[in-house]
Design a protein around this motif. Structure first.
Motif, PDB file in Angstrom:
ATOM      1  N   ALA A   1       0.836  -1.207   0.000  1.00  0.00           N
ATOM      2  CA  ALA A   1       0.000   0.000   0.000  1.00  0.00           C
ATOM      3  C   ALA A   1       0.870   1.257   0.000  1.00  0.00           C
ATOM      4  O   ALA A   1       0.559   2.240  -0.696  1.00  0.00           O
ATOM      5  N   MET A   2       1.961   1.241   0.738  1.00  0.00           N
ATOM      6  CA  MET A   2       2.869   2.389   0.767  1.00  0.00           C
ATOM      7  C   MET A   2       3.516   2.614  -0.592  1.00  0.00           C
ATOM      8  O   MET A   2       3.702   3.749  -1.026  1.00  0.00           O
ATOM      9  N   GLU A   3       3.875   1.510  -1.258  1.00  0.00           N
ATOM     10  CA  GLU A   3       4.458   1.635  -2.600  1.00  0.00           C
ATOM     11  C   GLU A   3       3.472   2.274  -3.570  1.00  0.00           C
ATOM     12  O   GLU A   3       3.838   3.146  -4.374  1.00  0.00           O
ATOM     13  N   LEU A   4       2.214   1.852  -3.506  1.00  0.00           N
ATOM     14  CA  LEU A   4       1.195   2.414  -4.403  1.00  0.00           C
ATOM     15  C   LEU A   4       0.961   3.892  -4.128  1.00  0.00           C
ATOM     16  O   LEU A   4       0.637   4.662  -5.039  1.00  0.00           O
ATOM     17  N   LEU A   5       1.131   4.294  -2.878  1.00  0.00           N
ATOM     18  CA  LEU A   5       0.942   5.697  -2.494  1.00  0.00           C
ATOM     19  C   LEU A   5       2.231   6.504  -2.594  1.00  0.00           C
ATOM     20  O   LEU A   5       2.240   7.692  -2.254  1.00  0.00           O
ATOM     21  N   HIS A   6       3.325   5.856  -3.049  1.00  0.00           N
ATOM     22  CA  HIS A   6       4.639   6.501  -3.214  1.00  0.00           C
ATOM     23  C   HIS A   6       5.137   7.093  -1.900  1.00  0.00           C
ATOM     24  O   HIS A   6       5.675   8.206  -1.856  1.00  0.00           O
TER      25      HIS A   6
END
Length: 496
Positions: free
Chosen positions: A85-90
């Motif tokens: 989720a953090m990766e998708l939200l950068h």
């Protein structure tokens, strides 16, 4: 509604207390040190490189002895949804470090909860309450429970063994210790042998059944670790056997420093247990049931004392049982606080708890300042990136800095690039095309010192207020390449 909330607090109140303290330590001191480097880098690589093993950090920096990937795989799988989720939200990678450490803490505290529930069933609610209080006012157990050390991963399994021991499921307890010994820490053998001997002498297990059960468990554990770790290390490998050979047979661990035989009893245990140290000794005298639980754990510490190289984290698995004995003593003092003689012990016990809390606060403040490299790299990321930069910004991280707070989780994306190349003499750094250096030396030819990051040095006692001061001094320096005009034109605090 009120009854539901009270039931919730009654059921999970101690978990919330211990979990919130552990989480506080994570958010206030997120960085890791060299002892944690293998597991923290392995968790990073599992989460970000996945099946691309050639990119894994351990192949370039294998460390002194190999370690198993099994703990890192478990914790990474638990943290993977939040990291994705953090990766998708950068979101910056540093927040993934929070995720893996909180996941690890959740695992360790859930096993401690299992043990604590068995304490409640066997010794009562009051003993459970004092067990939670003593654990909360100690520093090291809750601070370490989120740190990706092999000792901490072993602690989770040993907590299960202690719980099964209290439930009188002795074969399950022994199998847990075998699992911890074969996979995470070979030195758990020093606990397994005294415990197994006690169970045999008290006829709670039979020798023949124990041999069959334990042999099967050991073979399965060896097969599991050899299968997984041979793939990850790209060679046939049983990591803990190599650790055992290095530390015990070759006795190479003493190269990292030695302590006298009594050090665990005169220095490590007093710092680990604080108020629980005198209380656990009292508990042995007050309740005969405790002696059977204390003896194998005490023997473990005693046997471990024969090894010259000693560290506090090596005996952290002894804390839950010592806390159990201390909680029994605290309960007895509390229940008899109005009786003759006991009424003198009660204020002493309260004083010890307050002293423990004060020591924990001071130790945390010192530990919070013990990761200067992580703080330095954070400052560099904030100040050192140029507006609309299209050129790579190369940062060289020396060995000292890599050991004191920096991991792959601390790295940023383009234009930042990082080098941990070892063995470069300081006088040759100017010949490389590094934009910045994170270095333990205050002056480097061809570079200007831009910022000095302080770290904890020592505790200073004085007669004024406050009576205890934490002395800090420069530990890590950020240097900028003098040939880079963008670096030189920026506002830096300097190193004076």
């Amino acid at each position: 509604m009120a009854s539901k909330s009270s039931n919730f607090l009654e059921r999970y109140g101690y978990d919330l207390l211990l979990g919130s303290i552990a989480a506080f330590y994570v958010f206030m001191a997120p960085y890791t040190k060299v002892e944690e480097s293998f597991n923290v880098q392995a968790m990073h690589d599992i989460l970000y490189h996945r099946h691309h093993l050639d990119n894994y950090d351990h192949l370039e920096f294998p460390g002194v002895v190999p370690r198993t990937f099994l703990g890192a795989l478990l914790v990474s799988s638990l943290a993977a949804p939040s990291v994705l989720a953090m990766e998708l939200l950068h979101v910056s990678k540093i927040y993934s470090l929070f995720a893996v450490r909180l996941a690890l803490g959740g695992v360790i505290l859930s096993t401690l909860r299992f043990f604590r529930l068995q304490v409640r069933h066997k010794f009562g609610l009051q003993v459970e309450a004092f067990f939670a209080i003593l654990t909360a006012v100690q520093f090291h157990l809750l601070f370490y429970c989120t740190r990706p050390l092999p000792n901490v991963l072993a602690l989770g399994v040993v907590n299960l063994a202690y719980g099964y021991w209290l439930k009188e499921k002795c074969y399950a307890a022994i199998n847990c210790l075998i699992f911890a010994t074969v996979i995470f820490r070979c030195d758990i053998l020093l606990l397994l042998c005294p415990l197994g001997l006690e169970l045999l002498l008290t006829r709670r297990i039979s020798l023949w059944k124990a041999l069959k059960c334990c042999s099967l468990c050991a073979l399965l554990c060896i097969g599991l670790t050899v299968l997984v770790d041979s793939i990850m290390w790209k060679r046939l490998l049983w990591p803990e056997f190599e650790v055992f050979w290095f530390n015990s047979v070759l006795n190479r661990s003493s190269e990292w420093g030695t302590h006298p035989f009594h050090w665990y009893f005169t220095s490590a245990l007093p710092r680990l247990l604080l108020a629980a140290y005198p209380l656990f000794l009292l508990g042995v005298l007050l309740d005969r049931r405790v002696l059977l639980f204390i003896l194998p754990v005490f023997s473990f510490v005693l046997l471990y004392s024969k090894l010259p190289h000693k560290e506090l984290r090596f005996i952290i698995i002894s804390v839950p049982i010592f806390n159990l004995s201390a909680a029994i003593a605290a309960t007895r003092v509390y229940n008899n606080r109005k009786k003759t003689y006991w009424k003198f012990l009660y204020p002493i016990m309260l004083g010890l708890l307050l002293i423990s809390l004060g020591c924990t606060v001071i130790t945390f403040m010192a530990s919070n300042e013990n990761y200067p490299s992580g703080h330095a790299l954070k400052h560099l990321h904030v100040t050192g990136q140029f507006a609309n930069s299209t050129n790579e910004l190369w940062v060289h991280i020396d060995t000292f800095s890599a050991m004191n707070g920096i991991s792959r989780f601390c790295e940023n994306k383009f234009p930042w690039r990082y080098s941990k190349e070892e063995g470069i003499p300081p006088e040759e750094l100017c010949q490389r095309n590094f934009t910045y250096l994170l270095n333990e030396h205050p002056a480097i030819d061809g570079f200007k010192c831009l910022l000095a990051e302080n770290g904890f040095s020592r505790v200073h006692l004085r007669t004024g207020f406050p009576p205890i001061l934490l002395v800090k001094e420069p530990k890590v320096y950020i240097h900028g390449n003098v040939r880079n005009k963008d670096v030189m034109h920026r506002n830096w605090p300097g190193c004076s």
